[in-house]
Design an enzyme around this catalytic site. Sequence first.
Site, PDB file in Angstrom:
ATOM      1  N   PRO A 183      -3.117   3.549  -1.485  1.00  0.00           N
ATOM      2  CG  PRO A 183      -4.576   5.164  -2.371  1.00  0.00           C
ATOM      3  CD  PRO A 183      -4.326   3.686  -2.301  1.00  0.00           C
ATOM      4  CD  GLU A 184       0.925   3.397   3.781  1.00  0.00           C
ATOM      5  OE1 GLU A 184       1.467   4.130   4.637  1.00  0.00           O
ATOM      6  OE2 GLU A 184       1.240   2.218   3.608  1.00  0.00           O
ATOM      7  CG  HIS A 200     -13.267  -1.414 -13.484  1.00  0.00           C
ATOM      8  ND1 HIS A 200     -14.197  -2.387 -13.225  1.00  0.00           N
ATOM      9  CD2 HIS A 200     -12.232  -2.037 -14.107  1.00  0.00           C
ATOM     10  CE1 HIS A 200     -13.741  -3.547 -13.666  1.00  0.00           C
ATOM     11  NE2 HIS A 200     -12.558  -3.360 -14.206  1.00  0.00           N
ATOM     12  NE  ARG A 258      -8.886  -5.880  -5.267  1.00  0.00           N
ATOM     13  CZ  ARG A 258      -8.085  -6.388  -4.346  1.00  0.00           C
ATOM     14  NH1 ARG A 258      -6.824  -6.035  -4.323  1.00  0.00           N
ATOM     15  NH2 ARG A 258      -8.538  -7.233  -3.441  1.00  0.00           N
ATOM     16  NE  ARG A 308      -4.149   2.964  22.402  1.00  0.00           N
ATOM     17  CZ  ARG A 308      -5.433   2.676  22.289  1.00  0.00           C
ATOM     18  NH1 ARG A 308      -5.814   1.479  21.915  1.00  0.00           N
ATOM     19  NH2 ARG A 308      -6.335   3.599  22.514  1.00  0.00           N
TER      20      ARG A 308
END
Length: 270
Positions: free
Chosen positions: A2-3, A99, A118, A151
């Site tokens: 998820p972002e 889980h 996970r 950068r």
Amino acid sequence: MPELPEVETIARGLAKRVAGDAIESVWLGSKPEPLKSTASEIVSALESKRILDVRRLGKHIVFDLEAGNNGTGRAQWIVHLGMTGSLLVCSPESELAKHTHAIVRLASGRELRFVDPRRFGRLSVIEKFEAPGAEPLQISFENFAALFRGRKTPIKSALLNQKLLSGVGNIYADEALFRAGIRPRRRAASLTRDDLRRLHLSLKRVLKEAIRLGGSSISDYLDANGDEGFFQLKHRVYGREGKPCRVCKSPIKRIVIAGRSSHYCPKCQK
Ligand SMILES: [Zn+2]
């Protein structure tokens, strides 16, 4: 994974369901990985506390908790979903998913469960959480431009650097770069002021649009209600390798930058 828009969607869904409710008790599983604070710290920070609000900071979900009866300072419960973590609000009778690493029993009779196959997700408690990077939806143009000055890394890597911007991940970095017409491999420092202006605008737009649509459903991401997001229908480059660009019909290219897939249109992006 998820972002920002997915975490925002999840946090808003949770706020609607559990803000104002009180935590009666907490059960934590025996797997050590999900716990960033100790089990006893988490239990004592959460138990008997009211949840004042749930919100997103970077890619973290922040539960603001009421101060304890003994007058100790307010605490925050921080959940990072990692790759596969989810928070479910359900009745105590609903089947316990495999889980499940934490169960928070609420005064309303419901349970808030943290499930993570996970185990890259993390639970912690802290007095006041601060995300390491700037908030992409709030950063001003001048501050945004300053992040990339000097950068030498590709702009794509700089967008993903959580110390610069908090919560931008692979999907939305690719989508913002496409909308700004900038190739992912361009050196961050080589972007002109005009490039940066377009990028600043398109990053905000793409994140806001995705939040409006409830995020993207990639593999096993679902919101707190178990509903899928719809932003993936709007992806212009992400996951579209070889397919025609929605603007110019050129095949979308996929390259790897710093170990991450990057998708772009060779004609629309310079
Ligand atoms: Zn194109």
